[in-house]
Design an enzyme around this catalytic site. Structure first.
Site, mmCIF file in Angstrom:
data_model
loop_
_atom_site.group_PDB
_atom_site.id
_atom_site.type_symbol
_atom_site.label_atom_id
_atom_site.label_comp_id
_atom_site.label_asym_id
_atom_site.label_seq_id
_atom_site.Cartn_x
_atom_site.Cartn_y
_atom_site.Cartn_z
ATOM 1 N N HIS A 18 41.083 83.986 74.340
ATOM 2 C CA HIS A 18 41.554 83.673 72.982
ATOM 3 C C HIS A 18 43.066 83.436 72.985
ATOM 4 C CE1 HIS A 18 37.957 86.234 71.546
ATOM 5 N NE2 HIS A 18 37.711 85.010 71.135
ATOM 6 N N LYS A 42 28.611 93.494 58.855
ATOM 7 C CA LYS A 42 28.527 93.602 60.316
ATOM 8 C C LYS A 42 29.702 94.423 60.835
ATOM 9 C CE LYS A 42 28.017 90.546 64.240
ATOM 10 N NZ LYS A 42 28.365 89.215 64.672
ATOM 11 N N ARG A 91 34.035 77.379 75.915
ATOM 12 C CA ARG A 91 33.893 77.809 77.316
ATOM 13 C C ARG A 91 32.857 76.997 78.056
ATOM 14 N NH1 ARG A 91 33.136 83.838 75.359
ATOM 15 N NH2 ARG A 91 31.954 82.529 73.935
ATOM 16 N N SER A 128 34.283 88.555 74.277
ATOM 17 C CA SER A 128 34.524 89.872 73.678
ATOM 18 C C SER A 128 33.332 90.788 73.934
ATOM 19 C CB SER A 128 34.752 89.743 72.170
ATOM 20 O OG SER A 128 35.859 88.929 71.914
#
Ligand code: PNS
Length: 161
Positions: A18, A42, A91, A128
């Site tokens: 990031h 969430k 990615r 992450s």
């Protein structure tokens, strides 16, 4: 015309991947805002305040970069803040699939375009979620996150050396 770009995301927590995209985007656009989603339904590992603070510490040297959080629809933030483009990193093919859906929705809802930057190849397997999984089991993730995030992970998982 000056362009205010927005990089939205979960960033739970940021990785070096990031950070690489933040720095490259900051060179491409006049202004960059990094916006952490605040999803009340969430719960992540880090609160949205912690995520913002971890990012802010890493981009403090970039004068055209700001960090904030948002709730609700991303396009509401876009229209309220004069955002001219969204920016995200890709990615690989798996990211492309999901990001294409987001980009079409955001363009449909607000006419905003999304710009994708290719992730640094050496960080293309870093996410992450993998960082959290490995760190939670005591594995070493220090090569793939900024030092502040590495320390925060160790504090969360109670495996401080
Ligand atoms: O880091 P992520 O998981 O790729 O980020 C996804 C995010 C936060 C950009 C996306 O879920 C989002 O924009 N959420 C806000 C709700 C919204 O606007 N949804 C519709 C368009 S994607």
């Amino acid at each position: 015309m000056s362009t205010h770009a927005l990089y939205p995301g979960s960033f739970d927590p940021i990785t070096s991947g990031h950070l690489d995209i933040f720095r490259r985007s900051a060179r491409l656009f006049d202004r960059l805002t990094i916006a952490v989603v605040h999803n009340v339904e969430k719960k992540g590992l880090f609160s949205h305040e912690e995520r913002v603070a971890l990012i802010a510490a890493e981009v403090a040297d970039l004068p055209n970069v700001a960090v904030t959080s948002f709730t609700g629809l991303l396009v509401d933030f876009v229209t309220e803040n004069g955002v001219g483009a969204l920016v995200k990193g890709l990615r690989g093919a798996a990211d492309l699939e999901g990001e294409t859906v987001y980009a079409h929705w955001n363009r449909h809802l607000a006419g905003v375009e999304t710009v994708w930057l290719p992730a640094a190849p050496e960080l293309s397997f870093v996410s992450s979620s993998m960082v959290k999984q490995v760190a939670s089991l005591g594995g070493d993730v220090d090569a793939f996150v900024p030092a502040g995030v590495a320390a925060a992970l160790k504090a969360k998982f109670g495996n401080t050396p």
